[in-house]
Design an enzyme around this catalytic site. Structure first.
Site, PDB file in Angstrom:
ATOM      1  N   SER A 154       0.865  -1.175   0.000  1.00  0.00           N
ATOM      2  CA  SER A 154       0.000   0.000   0.000  1.00  0.00           C
ATOM      3  C   SER A 154       0.899   1.221   0.000  1.00  0.00           C
ATOM      4  O   SER A 154       2.066   1.130   0.392  1.00  0.00           O
ATOM      5  CB  SER A 154      -0.865   0.003   1.268  1.00  0.00           C
ATOM      6  OG  SER A 154      -1.517   1.237   1.449  1.00  0.00           O
TER       7      SER A 154
ATOM      8  N   TYR B 298      -2.150  -1.240  11.172  1.00  0.00           N
ATOM      9  CA  TYR B 298      -2.230  -1.512   9.731  1.00  0.00           C
ATOM     10  C   TYR B 298      -0.946  -1.068   9.031  1.00  0.00           C
ATOM     11  O   TYR B 298      -0.348  -1.833   8.260  1.00  0.00           O
ATOM     12  CB  TYR B 298      -3.430  -0.784   9.131  1.00  0.00           C
ATOM     13  CG  TYR B 298      -3.423  -0.793   7.620  1.00  0.00           C
ATOM     14  CD1 TYR B 298      -3.719  -1.952   6.912  1.00  0.00           C
ATOM     15  CD2 TYR B 298      -3.106   0.361   6.894  1.00  0.00           C
ATOM     16  CE1 TYR B 298      -3.704  -1.972   5.518  1.00  0.00           C
ATOM     17  CE2 TYR B 298      -3.088   0.350   5.511  1.00  0.00           C
ATOM     18  CZ  TYR B 298      -3.386  -0.809   4.831  1.00  0.00           C
ATOM     19  OH  TYR B 298      -3.353  -0.831   3.464  1.00  0.00           O
TER      20      TYR B 298
END
Length: 277
Positions: free
Chosen positions: A134, A147
């Protein structure tokens, strides 16, 4: 056995994984789409993707999945580690059990599956491991510590693996999605509210969850196909790039992170989600 190249894609039941599986089918691969629930793979099966039940937190499940693919095709040429989710909440609030699960799914599952696939790639002296991280593996956002920790970790592991695997003809590629129109934002917002609503960080949680669900934000996000296209480019390139950053906001935010001092970047991210200051 097959002479066609074989790809294994995790998290294939929706979003990026689904789009990637269809892209690889279009490129002529034999594609196995893995998910915990194979009932969610029916649409893919109708398009030629072979459904595969797999839980990336269960070693036996991953072993049996890899064994099945190799038994049926004799090879695994591409592994796309896409399975993952966003567990948001203040670092103080998220229970250790949930923090460990976040790492189990996003990091240890991907690494363990890679360990199981690598011997088959080494035997053929070719293959591509694609790790979907990401832009969140390079930047940080409020209430996303666990995360982001998983995505930063997978970025580092990918860099080390790239150097280790290269002498065996194996490429390791990182895909860094920006904002993508999938179920991810809603799931992350749900986790955030479950962890931090009603506590010391409730005002921050309300602001960030509202930003995640914002219709204006969702409209600006890119379709999953842009990530699938990046994977397609990577696996068909003679010499793929080590990283492909694409999707809404990815390149500008990564550039700003390199340029801005930490506190300036903090302030910008806080403003972007309407965080109370």
């Amino acid at each position: 056995m097959t002479t066609a190249k074989t790809a294994l894609v995790t998290g294939a039941s929706s979003g990026i994984g689904e789009a990637t599986a269809l892209k690889l089918i279009a490129l002529g691969y034999t594609v196995y789409g893995a998910a915990r629930r194979t009932d969610r793979l029916r649409k893919l099966a109708e398009r030629g993707v072979r459904p595969l039940a797999m839980d990336v937190t269960d070693d036996d499940s991953m072993r049996s999945g890899v064994d099945l693919v190799v038994a049926e095709t004799g090879r695994i040429d591409v592994l796309v580690n896409n399975a993952g989710y966003g567990s948001y909440g203040a670092l103080e609030d998220v229970p250790q059990e949930e923090a460990r699960r976040q790492f189990d799914v996003n990091v240890f599952g991907a690494v363990r599956l890679t360990q199981l696939v690598l011997p088959h790639m080494r035997a053929r002296r070719s293959g591509t491991v694609v790790n979907v991280t990401s832009m969140g593996g390079k930047i940080h956002t409020p209430l996303g510590g666990w995360y982001h920790g998983t995505k930063f970790a997978l970025e580092a592991l990918s860099d080390c693996l790239r150097m280790e695997a290269r002498p065996f003809g194996i490429d390791v590629v990182v895909i860094e999605p920006g904002g993508i129109r999938t179920e991810w934002s809603g799931i992350a917002a749900d986790h955030l509210e479950k962890s931090s609503a009603g506590g010391a960080y409730s005002r921050q949680a309300e602001a960030v969850a509202a930003s995640m669900r914002s219709e204006a934000m969702v409209k600006r996000m890119s379709p999953p196909s842009v990530i699938a296209d990046a994977v397609g480019k990577a696996v068909t390139a003679r010499r793929p790039r080590t990283r492909y950053a694409t999707g809404f906001g990815a390149r500008p935010l990564l550039a700003l992170r390199r340029l801005l001092p930490d506190r300036a970047f903090d302030a910008m991210m806080a403003r972007s989600v309407g965080l109370p200051r």
